[in-house]
Design a protein around this motif. Structure first.
Motif, short mmCIF file in Angstrom:
data_model
loop_
_atom_site.label_atom_id
_atom_site.label_comp_id
_atom_site.label_asym_id
_atom_site.label_seq_id
_atom_site.Cartn_x
_atom_site.Cartn_y
_atom_site.Cartn_z
N VAL A 61 95.97 75.03 22.38
CA VAL A 61 96.38 74.52 21.06
C VAL A 61 97.17 73.23 21.22
O VAL A 61 96.95 72.25 20.49
CB VAL A 61 97.20 75.60 20.32
N VAL A 62 98.08 73.19 22.21
CA VAL A 62 98.88 71.98 22.42
C VAL A 62 97.98 70.81 22.78
O VAL A 62 98.14 69.69 22.27
CB VAL A 62 99.94 72.24 23.51
N SER A 63 97.01 71.07 23.65
CA SER A 63 96.10 69.99 24.03
C SER A 63 95.31 69.48 22.84
O SER A 63 95.15 68.27 22.64
CB SER A 63 95.14 70.47 25.11
N LEU A 64 94.83 70.41 22.02
CA LEU A 64 94.05 70.01 20.86
C LEU A 64 94.90 69.21 19.88
O LEU A 64 94.44 68.22 19.30
CB LEU A 64 93.47 71.24 20.16
N LEU A 65 96.16 69.62 19.69
CA LEU A 65 97.02 68.89 18.77
C LEU A 65 97.35 67.50 19.31
O LEU A 65 97.58 66.57 18.54
CB LEU A 65 98.31 69.67 18.51
N SER A 66 97.39 67.34 20.65
CA SER A 66 97.71 66.03 21.21
C SER A 66 96.57 65.05 21.06
O SER A 66 96.78 63.84 21.16
CB SER A 66 98.03 66.15 22.70
N VAL A 67 95.38 65.53 20.84
CA VAL A 67 94.24 64.64 20.71
C VAL A 67 94.40 63.74 19.48
O VAL A 67 93.99 62.58 19.48
CB VAL A 67 92.94 65.45 20.64
N ILE A 68 95.07 64.24 18.46
CA ILE A 68 95.17 63.49 17.21
C ILE A 68 95.98 62.20 17.40
O ILE A 68 95.48 61.10 17.14
CB ILE A 68 95.75 64.39 16.10
N PRO A 69 97.26 62.27 17.88
CA PRO A 69 97.97 61.01 18.11
C PRO A 69 97.32 60.14 19.17
O PRO A 69 97.37 58.90 19.08
CB PRO A 69 99.37 61.44 18.54
N MET A 70 96.69 60.78 20.15
CA MET A 70 96.04 59.98 21.19
C MET A 70 94.90 59.16 20.60
O MET A 70 94.75 57.97 20.89
CB MET A 70 95.50 60.92 22.26
N SER A 71 94.12 59.77 19.72
CA SER A 71 93.01 59.03 19.12
C SER A 71 93.54 57.92 18.23
O SER A 71 92.94 56.84 18.14
CB SER A 71 92.12 59.97 18.34
N LYS A 72 94.69 58.18 17.58
CA LYS A 72 95.29 57.10 16.78
C LYS A 72 95.67 55.91 17.65
O LYS A 72 95.48 54.75 17.28
CB LYS A 72 96.52 57.64 16.05
N GLY A 73 96.24 56.23 18.82
CA GLY A 73 96.60 55.17 19.75
C GLY A 73 95.39 54.41 20.25
O GLY A 73 95.41 53.18 20.35
N PHE A 74 94.32 55.14 20.51
CA PHE A 74 93.09 54.47 20.96
C PHE A 74 92.58 53.53 19.88
O PHE A 74 92.15 52.40 20.16
CB PHE A 74 92.01 55.50 21.30
N ARG A 75 92.63 54.00 18.64
CA ARG A 75 92.16 53.15 17.55
C ARG A 75 93.01 51.89 17.43
O ARG A 75 92.50 50.79 17.17
CB ARG A 75 92.21 53.92 16.22
N GLU A 76 94.33 52.06 17.61
CA GLU A 76 95.19 50.89 17.51
C GLU A 76 94.89 49.91 18.64
O GLU A 76 94.84 48.69 18.41
CB GLU A 76 96.65 51.32 17.56
N ARG A 77 94.66 50.42 19.84
CA ARG A 77 94.31 49.54 20.96
C ARG A 77 93.02 48.79 20.66
O ARG A 77 92.88 47.61 20.98
CB ARG A 77 94.10 50.37 22.22
N ARG A 78 92.08 49.50 20.04
CA ARG A 78 90.82 48.84 19.73
C ARG A 78 91.03 47.72 18.73
O ARG A 78 90.43 46.64 18.82
CB ARG A 78 89.84 49.87 19.18
N GLU A 79 91.95 47.95 17.78
CA GLU A 79 92.26 46.88 16.82
C GLU A 79 92.90 45.69 17.51
O GLU A 79 92.63 44.53 17.16
CB GLU A 79 93.20 47.41 15.74
N TYR A 80 93.73 45.95 18.53
CA TYR A 80 94.33 44.84 19.28
C TYR A 80 93.25 44.01 19.96
O TYR A 80 93.28 42.78 19.93
CB TYR A 80 95.29 45.36 20.36
N SER A 81 92.30 44.70 20.59
CA SER A 81 91.28 43.92 21.29
C SER A 81 90.39 43.18 20.30
O SER A 81 89.93 42.06 20.58
CB SER A 81 90.45 44.79 22.22
N ARG A 82 90.16 43.80 19.12
CA ARG A 82 89.38 43.08 18.10
C ARG A 82 90.13 41.85 17.61
O ARG A 82 89.55 40.79 17.39
CB ARG A 82 89.08 44.01 16.93
N GLU A 83 91.44 41.99 17.46
CA GLU A 83 92.25 40.85 17.02
C GLU A 83 92.13 39.72 18.04
O GLU A 83 91.95 38.55 17.69
CB GLU A 83 93.70 41.29 16.88
N LYS A 84 92.23 40.07 19.31
CA LYS A 84 92.13 39.05 20.36
C LYS A 84 90.74 38.41 20.37
O LYS A 84 90.61 37.19 20.54
CB LYS A 84 92.42 39.71 21.70
N ALA A 85 89.71 39.23 20.17
CA ALA A 85 88.35 38.71 20.18
C ALA A 85 88.15 37.72 19.03
O ALA A 85 87.53 36.66 19.20
CB ALA A 85 87.36 39.85 20.09
#
Lengths: 149, 126
Positions: free
Chosen positions: B38-62
Protein backbone atom coordinates in the motif's frame (compact mmCIF):
# COMPACT_ATOMS: atom_id res chain seq x y z
CA UNK A 1 41.49 14.18 -30.28
CA UNK A 2 45.14 14.05 -31.36
CA UNK A 3 47.48 16.40 -29.61
CA UNK A 4 48.59 18.00 -32.87
CA UNK A 5 45.04 19.04 -33.67
CA UNK A 6 44.85 22.27 -35.61
CA UNK A 7 43.27 24.22 -32.80
CA UNK A 8 46.15 23.45 -30.47
CA UNK A 9 48.77 24.68 -32.90
CA UNK A 10 49.95 28.28 -32.74
CA UNK A 11 47.99 28.95 -35.92
CA UNK A 12 44.42 29.87 -36.51
CA UNK A 13 42.74 28.20 -39.41
CA UNK A 14 39.60 30.32 -39.45
CA UNK A 15 38.88 31.65 -42.91
CA UNK A 16 39.19 35.42 -42.53
CA UNK A 17 37.76 36.26 -45.96
CA UNK A 18 34.97 38.83 -45.61
CA UNK A 19 31.46 38.40 -46.94
CA UNK A 20 31.31 38.72 -50.75
CA UNK A 21 30.05 41.93 -52.33
CA UNK A 22 26.38 42.13 -53.14
CA UNK A 23 25.15 40.42 -49.98
CA UNK A 24 23.85 43.10 -47.63
CA UNK A 25 25.54 43.09 -44.26
CA UNK A 26 23.61 42.73 -41.05
CA UNK A 27 24.86 43.12 -37.48
CA UNK A 28 25.25 39.80 -35.73
CA UNK A 29 23.55 39.19 -32.40
CA UNK A 30 26.73 38.61 -30.46
CA UNK A 31 25.02 37.58 -27.22
CA UNK A 32 26.22 34.56 -25.28
CA UNK A 33 24.11 31.57 -24.36
CA UNK A 34 22.74 32.77 -21.02
CA UNK A 35 21.23 36.07 -22.30
CA UNK A 36 19.88 34.24 -25.33
CA UNK A 37 18.25 31.59 -23.14
CA UNK A 38 16.89 34.31 -20.90
CA UNK A 39 15.17 36.22 -23.70
CA UNK A 40 14.45 33.21 -25.93
CA UNK A 41 10.70 33.15 -25.27
CA UNK A 42 10.40 36.86 -26.01
CA UNK A 43 12.31 36.43 -29.25
CA UNK A 44 9.93 33.57 -30.03
CA UNK A 45 6.94 35.77 -29.19
CA UNK A 46 7.85 38.82 -31.24
CA UNK A 47 9.73 37.21 -34.14
CA UNK A 48 7.45 34.25 -34.76
CA UNK A 49 6.39 35.35 -38.29
CA UNK A 50 10.00 36.00 -39.33
CA UNK A 51 11.20 32.74 -37.78
CA UNK A 52 8.44 30.73 -39.42
CA UNK A 53 9.09 32.41 -42.76
CA UNK A 54 12.80 31.64 -42.53
CA UNK A 55 12.37 28.02 -41.53
CA UNK A 56 9.72 27.50 -44.21
CA UNK A 57 12.06 28.96 -46.81
CA UNK A 58 14.82 26.66 -45.61
CA UNK A 59 12.67 23.57 -45.70
CA UNK A 60 11.44 24.37 -49.22
CA UNK A 61 14.84 25.06 -50.73
CA UNK A 62 17.47 22.59 -51.84
CA UNK A 63 20.23 25.08 -51.17
CA UNK A 64 18.78 26.80 -48.11
CA UNK A 65 21.97 28.61 -47.13
CA UNK A 66 22.13 30.69 -50.30
CA UNK A 67 18.40 31.07 -50.89
CA UNK A 68 17.22 32.22 -47.46
CA UNK A 69 19.72 34.96 -46.67
CA UNK A 70 17.06 37.68 -46.91
CA UNK A 71 14.74 35.90 -44.47
CA UNK A 72 17.72 35.16 -42.21
CA UNK A 73 18.67 38.84 -42.03
CA UNK A 74 15.12 39.69 -41.00
CA UNK A 75 15.28 37.02 -38.28
CA UNK A 76 18.55 38.43 -36.96
CA UNK A 77 17.31 42.03 -37.03
CA UNK A 78 14.16 41.09 -35.15
CA UNK A 79 16.11 39.21 -32.49
CA UNK A 80 18.46 42.17 -32.09
CA UNK A 81 15.48 44.48 -31.67
CA UNK A 82 14.12 42.29 -28.85
CA UNK A 83 17.49 42.15 -27.12
CA UNK A 84 17.98 45.91 -27.46
CA UNK A 85 14.51 46.71 -26.14
CA UNK A 86 14.93 44.44 -23.15
CA UNK A 87 18.37 45.77 -22.30
CA UNK A 88 17.05 49.31 -22.64
CA UNK A 89 14.00 48.89 -20.42
CA UNK A 90 14.72 45.94 -18.12
CA UNK A 91 18.49 45.88 -17.78
CA UNK A 92 18.56 45.15 -14.03
CA UNK A 93 16.09 42.27 -14.12
CA UNK A 94 17.69 40.79 -17.23
CA UNK A 95 21.12 40.96 -15.64
CA UNK A 96 19.84 39.28 -12.47
CA UNK A 97 18.28 36.45 -14.46
CA UNK A 98 21.34 36.01 -16.65
CA UNK A 99 23.65 35.89 -13.63
CA UNK A 100 21.39 33.36 -11.98
CA UNK A 101 21.38 31.19 -15.09
CA UNK A 102 25.14 31.39 -15.34
CA UNK A 103 25.49 30.26 -11.74
CA UNK A 104 22.81 27.55 -11.89
CA UNK A 105 24.00 25.55 -14.89
CA UNK A 106 21.53 27.30 -17.26
CA UNK A 107 18.58 25.56 -15.62
CA UNK A 108 15.46 27.69 -15.95
CA UNK A 109 13.71 26.02 -13.01
CA UNK A 110 16.40 27.22 -10.60
CA UNK A 111 15.80 30.91 -11.40
CA UNK A 112 12.06 31.36 -11.12
CA UNK A 113 12.19 34.42 -8.89
CA UNK A 114 14.44 36.41 -11.23
CA UNK A 115 12.44 35.14 -14.18
CA UNK A 116 9.20 36.37 -12.63
CA UNK A 117 10.62 39.89 -12.28
CA UNK A 118 11.94 39.81 -15.84
CA UNK A 119 8.64 38.55 -17.24
CA UNK A 120 6.75 41.27 -15.38
CA UNK A 121 9.08 43.98 -16.67
CA UNK A 122 8.95 42.71 -20.25
CA UNK A 123 5.18 42.47 -20.11
CA UNK A 124 5.02 46.05 -18.89
CA UNK A 125 7.42 47.67 -21.35
CA UNK A 126 7.41 45.40 -24.41
CA UNK A 127 4.01 43.72 -24.03
CA UNK A 128 5.57 40.32 -24.72
CA UNK A 129 4.61 37.25 -22.77
CA UNK A 130 6.29 33.94 -22.16
CA UNK A 131 4.03 31.17 -23.42
CA UNK A 132 5.05 27.51 -23.38
CA UNK A 133 2.97 25.76 -26.04
CA UNK A 134 0.86 22.75 -25.04
CA UNK A 135 1.59 23.21 -21.34
CA UNK A 136 0.12 20.58 -19.05
CA UNK A 137 -1.88 22.30 -16.30
CA UNK A 138 -0.40 25.54 -14.99
CA UNK A 139 2.73 26.52 -16.97
CA UNK A 140 5.84 25.61 -15.01
CA UNK A 141 7.12 29.17 -14.76
CA UNK A 142 3.91 30.23 -13.01
CA UNK A 143 3.70 27.43 -10.44
CA UNK A 144 4.21 28.27 -6.78
CA UNK A 145 5.10 24.80 -5.53
CA UNK A 146 8.17 23.02 -6.86
CA UNK A 147 7.93 19.25 -6.55
CA UNK A 148 11.31 18.19 -7.91
CA UNK A 149 14.68 19.77 -7.53
CA UNK B 1 11.64 -65.95 40.32
CA UNK B 2 9.43 -63.78 38.27
CA UNK B 3 10.55 -61.64 35.34
CA UNK B 4 9.20 -58.20 34.55
CA UNK B 5 9.58 -56.66 31.11
CA UNK B 6 10.63 -52.98 31.20
CA UNK B 7 7.62 -51.18 29.89
CA UNK B 8 6.46 -47.52 29.69
CA UNK B 9 4.48 -46.28 32.61
CA UNK B 10 0.76 -46.56 32.62
CA UNK B 11 -0.76 -43.95 30.29
CA UNK B 12 2.49 -43.50 28.34
CA UNK B 13 5.39 -41.12 28.70
CA UNK B 14 4.66 -37.35 28.91
CA UNK B 15 5.11 -35.28 25.73
CA UNK B 16 8.59 -34.04 24.96
CA UNK B 17 8.46 -30.22 24.57
CA UNK B 18 10.16 -29.64 21.26
CA UNK B 19 8.44 -26.40 20.30
CA UNK B 20 9.64 -23.07 21.70
CA UNK B 21 7.11 -21.50 23.93
CA UNK B 22 7.50 -17.83 22.98
CA UNK B 23 4.80 -15.22 22.51
CA UNK B 24 4.52 -14.12 18.85
CA UNK B 25 5.14 -10.39 18.28
CA UNK B 26 3.56 -8.11 15.73
CA UNK B 27 1.28 -8.94 12.86
CA UNK B 28 1.29 -11.79 10.49
CA UNK B 29 3.92 -11.55 7.75
CA UNK B 30 1.27 -11.21 5.10
CA UNK B 31 -0.01 -8.06 6.78
CA UNK B 32 3.44 -6.51 6.67
CA UNK B 33 3.65 -7.36 2.99
CA UNK B 34 0.27 -5.76 2.44
CA UNK B 35 1.30 -2.56 4.29
CA UNK B 36 4.45 -2.33 2.17
CA UNK B 37 2.42 -2.75 -0.98
CA UNK B 38 0.00 0.00 0.00
CA UNK B 39 2.82 2.41 0.86
CA UNK B 40 4.52 1.73 -2.46
CA UNK B 41 1.29 2.24 -4.37
CA UNK B 42 0.59 5.52 -2.56
CA UNK B 43 4.13 6.75 -3.35
CA UNK B 44 3.56 6.32 -7.05
CA UNK B 45 1.19 9.30 -7.07
CA UNK B 46 3.66 12.04 -5.97
CA UNK B 47 6.39 10.35 -7.96
CA UNK B 48 4.36 10.57 -11.15
CA UNK B 49 3.64 14.22 -10.37
CA UNK B 50 7.36 14.82 -10.11
CA UNK B 51 7.98 13.04 -13.39
CA UNK B 52 5.37 15.20 -15.07
CA UNK B 53 6.97 18.33 -13.70
CA UNK B 54 10.39 17.22 -14.96
CA UNK B 55 8.88 16.62 -18.36
CA UNK B 56 7.49 20.16 -18.34
CA UNK B 57 10.99 21.46 -17.53
CA UNK B 58 12.49 19.68 -20.48
CA UNK B 59 9.67 20.90 -22.71
CA UNK B 60 10.31 24.44 -21.53
CA UNK B 61 13.99 24.08 -22.38
CA UNK B 62 13.18 22.58 -25.77
CA UNK B 63 10.85 25.45 -26.68
CA UNK B 64 13.44 27.99 -25.57
CA UNK B 65 15.90 26.35 -27.93
CA UNK B 66 13.30 26.21 -30.71
CA UNK B 67 12.75 29.95 -30.41
CA UNK B 68 16.47 30.54 -30.84
CA UNK B 69 16.96 28.02 -33.61
CA UNK B 70 16.18 30.29 -36.63
CA UNK B 71 18.44 32.99 -35.25
CA UNK B 72 21.40 30.62 -34.82
CA UNK B 73 20.69 28.99 -38.15
CA UNK B 74 20.62 32.32 -39.96
CA UNK B 75 23.99 33.22 -38.51
CA UNK B 76 25.44 29.83 -39.48
CA UNK B 77 24.03 30.18 -43.00
CA UNK B 78 25.69 33.54 -43.53
CA UNK B 79 28.97 32.05 -42.36
CA UNK B 80 28.49 29.12 -44.72
CA UNK B 81 27.92 31.42 -47.68
CA UNK B 82 30.94 33.51 -46.80
CA UNK B 83 33.20 30.48 -46.49
CA UNK B 84 31.96 28.59 -49.53
CA UNK B 85 32.36 31.71 -51.70
CA UNK B 86 35.89 32.23 -50.45
CA UNK B 87 36.66 28.57 -51.04
CA UNK B 88 35.38 28.64 -54.62
CA UNK B 89 37.34 31.78 -55.35
CA UNK B 90 40.51 30.27 -53.89
CA UNK B 91 39.99 27.12 -55.91
CA UNK B 92 39.53 29.07 -59.14
CA UNK B 93 42.67 31.05 -58.45
CA UNK B 94 44.63 27.87 -57.76
CA UNK B 95 43.37 25.92 -60.77
CA UNK B 96 43.24 28.72 -63.35
CA UNK B 97 46.03 27.10 -65.46
CA UNK B 98 44.15 23.81 -65.72
CA UNK B 99 41.35 24.19 -68.26
CA UNK B 100 40.10 20.63 -67.71
CA UNK B 101 39.38 21.40 -64.05
CA UNK B 102 35.66 21.11 -63.51
CA UNK B 103 35.03 24.21 -61.50
CA UNK B 104 33.00 23.59 -58.36
CA UNK B 105 31.47 20.42 -59.76
CA UNK B 106 29.18 18.87 -57.17
CA UNK B 107 29.82 15.29 -56.08
CA UNK B 108 26.12 14.42 -55.97
CA UNK B 109 23.50 15.16 -58.58
CA UNK B 110 20.63 16.00 -56.21
CA UNK B 111 21.35 19.73 -56.35
CA UNK B 112 21.66 20.10 -52.59
CA UNK B 113 24.28 22.31 -51.07
CA UNK B 114 27.06 20.61 -49.15
CA UNK B 115 30.19 21.84 -47.55
CA UNK B 116 33.20 19.82 -48.73
CA UNK B 117 34.56 17.35 -46.20
CA UNK B 118 38.14 18.50 -46.62
CA UNK B 119 39.10 22.13 -47.06
CA UNK B 120 42.57 23.48 -47.73
CA UNK B 121 43.06 26.58 -45.63
CA UNK B 122 46.01 28.81 -45.22
CA UNK B 123 47.09 28.54 -41.62
CA UNK B 124 47.84 31.98 -40.29
CA UNK B 125 50.40 32.42 -37.57
CA UNK B 126 48.92 33.77 -34.38
Amino acid sequence: MPSNHLNTLPYYVVDPTPMPEGIPSVPEVGATSAPLLSVSYFIGARCKPYNNNFMLCRSKSKTPEQDCLYEGRRVTRCAISVLEDITKNCEETLKAHVDCLENRNHELDKCRLQEAFLNKCVKKFLNLEKVIPDAEGIPVHLRNVKLVD
Amino acid sequence: MSYHQDLPPKGGYPDVQWKRNLPSRGFRPSIYLAIMGVVSLLSVIPMSKGFRERREYSREKAWARLSLLPLLQAEADRDYVRRITALTKREQELMKDHPDWADNKPVFNDGRSRFPSYVALEATKN
